[in-house]
Design a protein around this motif. Structure first.
Motif, mmCIF file in Angstrom:
data_model
loop_
_atom_site.group_PDB
_atom_site.id
_atom_site.type_symbol
_atom_site.label_atom_id
_atom_site.label_comp_id
_atom_site.label_asym_id
_atom_site.label_seq_id
_atom_site.Cartn_x
_atom_site.Cartn_y
_atom_site.Cartn_z
ATOM 1 N N GLY A 148 0.822 -1.215 0.000
ATOM 2 C CA GLY A 148 0.000 0.000 0.000
ATOM 3 C C GLY A 148 0.849 1.255 0.000
ATOM 4 O O GLY A 148 0.581 2.202 -0.747
ATOM 5 N N ILE A 149 1.891 1.251 0.820
ATOM 6 C CA ILE A 149 2.803 2.401 0.862
ATOM 7 C C ILE A 149 3.494 2.577 -0.488
ATOM 8 O O ILE A 149 3.645 3.707 -0.984
ATOM 9 C CB ILE A 149 3.831 2.228 2.001
ATOM 10 C CG1 ILE A 149 3.138 2.345 3.356
ATOM 11 C CG2 ILE A 149 4.963 3.237 1.888
ATOM 12 C CD1 ILE A 149 3.991 1.916 4.537
ATOM 13 N N ALA A 150 3.889 1.469 -1.106
ATOM 14 C CA ALA A 150 4.544 1.534 -2.418
ATOM 15 C C ALA A 150 3.621 2.146 -3.469
ATOM 16 O O ALA A 150 4.057 2.948 -4.297
ATOM 17 C CB ALA A 150 4.998 0.145 -2.855
ATOM 18 N N HIS A 151 2.339 1.798 -3.426
ATOM 19 C CA HIS A 151 1.386 2.370 -4.383
ATOM 20 C C HIS A 151 1.177 3.863 -4.132
ATOM 21 O O HIS A 151 1.072 4.647 -5.083
ATOM 22 C CB HIS A 151 0.057 1.622 -4.339
ATOM 23 C CG HIS A 151 0.125 0.238 -4.897
ATOM 24 N ND1 HIS A 151 0.499 -0.047 -6.191
ATOM 25 C CD2 HIS A 151 -0.115 -0.960 -4.318
ATOM 26 C CE1 HIS A 151 0.468 -1.350 -6.396
ATOM 27 N NE2 HIS A 151 0.110 -1.928 -5.259
ATOM 28 N N VAL A 152 1.126 4.257 -2.870
ATOM 29 C CA VAL A 152 0.999 5.688 -2.549
ATOM 30 C C VAL A 152 2.233 6.446 -3.040
ATOM 31 O O VAL A 152 2.117 7.534 -3.619
ATOM 32 C CB VAL A 152 0.772 5.899 -1.032
ATOM 33 C CG1 VAL A 152 0.890 7.363 -0.654
ATOM 34 C CG2 VAL A 152 -0.583 5.340 -0.613
ATOM 35 N N LEU A 153 3.411 5.871 -2.826
ATOM 36 C CA LEU A 153 4.640 6.502 -3.323
ATOM 37 C C LEU A 153 4.662 6.561 -4.841
ATOM 38 O O LEU A 153 5.102 7.561 -5.428
ATOM 39 C CB LEU A 153 5.872 5.762 -2.797
ATOM 40 C CG LEU A 153 6.147 5.908 -1.308
ATOM 41 C CD1 LEU A 153 7.315 5.004 -0.892
ATOM 42 C CD2 LEU A 153 6.421 7.349 -0.941
ATOM 43 N N CYS A 154 4.177 5.510 -5.499
ATOM 44 C CA CYS A 154 4.087 5.516 -6.960
ATOM 45 C C CYS A 154 3.175 6.644 -7.432
ATOM 46 O O CYS A 154 3.483 7.339 -8.399
ATOM 47 C CB CYS A 154 3.574 4.162 -7.461
ATOM 48 S SG CYS A 154 3.423 4.040 -9.257
ATOM 49 N N CYS A 155 2.070 6.834 -6.723
ATOM 50 C CA CYS A 155 1.147 7.928 -7.043
ATOM 51 C C CYS A 155 1.860 9.275 -6.928
ATOM 52 O O CYS A 155 1.778 10.111 -7.829
ATOM 53 C CB CYS A 155 -0.059 7.876 -6.119
ATOM 54 S SG CYS A 155 -1.152 9.305 -6.266
ATOM 55 N N ALA A 156 2.566 9.469 -5.830
ATOM 56 C CA ALA A 156 3.269 10.745 -5.611
ATOM 57 C C ALA A 156 4.318 10.980 -6.690
ATOM 58 O O ALA A 156 4.398 12.078 -7.262
ATOM 59 C CB ALA A 156 3.918 10.754 -4.225
#
Length: 176
Positions: free
Chosen positions: A106-114
């Motif tokens: 989940g954190i990786a996807h949020v970072l990908c979004c950013a």
């Protein structure tokens, strides 16, 4: 650990209308990228045959390949993210409990979004600069702001898909 990939594009019961619409848009982008690549392959074949048989390659074929491939590759990224088919290196996290791995995903996807949205912002600024200064390719004089303009929506969509994946992976959406 072998994961089975689901390449079906039907609406699953747990997906809402927004997720389905996002999937349809990403499919459109990916199909557009595929058409660009098919055009580039055809142009490359014509150029190679023209070069070998008639000493007449397509002028600027390498410039067209660079510009077209960059737009096409950017168009594929949102679908890869939304389908969860990006390369994932879990050699370091394979031993962790599933809950922690899910949180890290989940954190990786949020970072990908950013990162996607930062790239979209910076690419749009580069597009404005290239337009203002008239930057263009060497042989064909293709204005560089045009491919950048075509890449920005893919990056914005990539961010949206990463956010949707984070929402899904972290279980924030619930099941309807």
């Amino acid at each position: 650990m072998k994961e089975s990939l689901d390449f079906s594009f039907e609406l699953h019961a747990h997906q809402g209308r927004a997720r389905f619409a996002l999937l349809q848009v990403t499919l459109g982008f990916a199909l557009g990228g595929g058409l660009i690549l098919l055009g580039l392959v055809a142009m490359s074949i014509v150029s190679i045959v023209g070069r070998k048989l008639f000493s007449m390659p397509v002028r600027g074929d390498m410039e067209l390949m660079e510009v077209g491939a960059s737009v096409a590759i950017a168009a594929f990224l949102p679908l890869c993210e939304l389908r969860g088919t990006h390369i994932k290196v879990d050699a370091l996290t394979g031993w962790l409990p599933q809950g922690i791995r899910t949180g890290l995903d989940g954190i990786a996807h949020v970072l990908c979004c950013a990162v996607a949205w930062i790239l979209a912002w910076r690419t749009s600024l580069q597009m404005v600069d290239n337009h203002a200064f008239g930057d263009a390719t060497t042989l064909l004089s293709i204005p560089l702001w045009i491919p950048l303009m075509l890449i920005v929506p893919s990056l914005v969509l990539l961010g949206m898909c990463a956010l949707a994946r984070a929402y899904e992976v972290l279980g924030l959406g619930g099941r309807s």
